[in-house]
Write an enzyme that holds these catalytic residues in place. Structure first.
Site, PDB file in Angstrom:
ATOM      1  N   LYS A 141       0.846  -1.203   0.000  1.00 53.85           N
ATOM      2  CA  LYS A 141       0.000   0.000   0.000  1.00 53.85           C
ATOM      3  C   LYS A 141       0.877   1.248   0.000  1.00 53.85           C
ATOM      4  O   LYS A 141       1.965   1.273   0.581  1.00 53.85           O
ATOM      5  CB  LYS A 141      -0.921   0.005   1.230  1.00 53.85           C
ATOM      6  CG  LYS A 141      -1.985  -1.108   1.197  1.00 53.85           C
ATOM      7  CD  LYS A 141      -3.194  -0.735   0.346  1.00 53.85           C
ATOM      8  CE  LYS A 141      -4.068  -1.905  -0.055  1.00 53.85           C
ATOM      9  NZ  LYS A 141      -5.192  -2.158   0.837  1.00 53.85           N
ATOM     10  N   ARG A 197      -3.758 -10.073   4.875  1.00 52.78           N
ATOM     11  CA  ARG A 197      -3.983 -10.224   3.427  1.00 52.78           C
ATOM     12  C   ARG A 197      -2.730  -9.705   2.716  1.00 52.78           C
ATOM     13  O   ARG A 197      -2.414  -8.519   2.815  1.00 52.78           O
ATOM     14  CB  ARG A 197      -5.220  -9.431   3.007  1.00 52.78           C
ATOM     15  CG  ARG A 197      -5.589  -9.592   1.544  1.00 52.78           C
ATOM     16  CD  ARG A 197      -6.857  -8.803   1.198  1.00 52.78           C
ATOM     17  NE  ARG A 197      -7.212  -8.956  -0.206  1.00 52.78           N
ATOM     18  CZ  ARG A 197      -6.732  -8.192  -1.190  1.00 52.78           C
ATOM     19  NH1 ARG A 197      -5.885  -7.203  -0.912  1.00 52.78           N
ATOM     20  NH2 ARG A 197      -7.088  -8.408  -2.442  1.00 52.78           N
TER      21      ARG A 197
END
Length: 283
Positions: A231, A265
């Protein structure tokens, strides 16, 4: 604010009739079937390559494979439910046949795609929209009796990545979780997993605060899934590429595990597995 209650610590999910114990954290490996995905796009969007990647992730320690037919990164191509289903093809049943022990979650915000996936044998629903982009999603989730991953996100597809204005991001996320979990429970969804939605409309500062306050997210009632892999809040401030922040990511993974996160995840399964092992050996 209370710390994690025992209910979250000893949570068992009913995944399509199979009990899944979350007393030890689980790793969810990301399998993007998208040609335009931000990090591994195009590499795995044919059946053979996807099967090879699924096998690699399972061998490295993933217990859940998260199949994503549509990218949700900024400016990604928007697909209809029909196009998603078309893109998934036989992928779910192929992975199930090849690796019957694997749990499969389906990353979609369409109830129609979930119905298709349910018939193909999926075990979890991973809806980034919190039921906001398809009014039938919660009912469909209840019909399938599958665990439902509820993510915090802006209320429409168009505003998904708009910056969230909030005095306190933890309070905003918890307010949202309270409302949505009440709706899900009223509809008859039994198993709910909470995802605070890293990368969706939150500032770097907000996301660092979320990492620090993971223990307060969801009040310890439901298991937490954390998805911070590759991210931008991690790599952009460092001036690095998405694939080059593994070390920093694992440091943050350890931090969220120590605060009770139950599912990670990730793209890099082997590295996350090492982190989970370090965490378990210290407990």
């Amino acid at each position: 604010m209370q710390h994690l209650g025992s209910s979250a610590r000893h949570h068992t999910l009913n995944c399509n009739g199979k009990p899944v114990d979350l007393s030890a954290p689980k790793i969810m490996g990301i399998l993007n079937l998208t040609p335009d995905s931000f990090s591994d796009g195009g590499k795995f969007n044919n059946e053979r390559a996807a099967l090879i990647q699924a096998e690699k992730m399972l061998k490295e320690g993933a217990e859940i494979i998260d199949i994503g037919p549509q990218s949700t990164r900024p400016h990604a191509e928007f697909l209809s439910a029909g196009e998603e289903i078309n893109r998934i093809g036989n992928m779910i049943s192929l992975i199930k046949k090849e690796f019957p022990e694997a749990l499969i979650s389906l990353d979609t915000f369409y109830s129609q795609t979930i119905k298709f996936g349910f018939n193909e044998g999926i075990d979890l629903i991973n809806d980034i929209s919190g039921g906001q982009y398809d009014e039938n999603m919660f009912e469909t989730a209840a019909e399938t009796k599958l665990p439902y991953i509820l993510m915090h996100v802006n209320p429409s597809y168009e505003t998904m990545h708009d910056k969230i204005k909030s005095d306190d991001i933890t309070v905003s996320i918890n307010r949202y979780f309270s409302e949505k979990t009440a709706e899900l429970l009223a509809k008859g969804v039994q198993d709910i997993i909470l995802d605070p939605g890293f990368g969706f409309g939150k500032t770097v500062e907000d996301q660092m605060k979320m990492i620090d306050e993971v223990r307060y997210l969801g009040f310890g009632k439901f298991p937490l899934l954390i998805g911070i892999s590759r991210k931008s809040f991690i790599y952009k401030p460092l001036g690095k590429a998405p694939a080059d922040v593994n070390e920093e990511t694992q440091t943050l993974h350890l931090k969220v595990l120590q605060q009770g996160a139950k599912i990670l995840r990730v793209h890099d399964v082997a590295e996350a597995k090492k982190t989970v092992d370090v965490f378990l050996s210290s407990h």
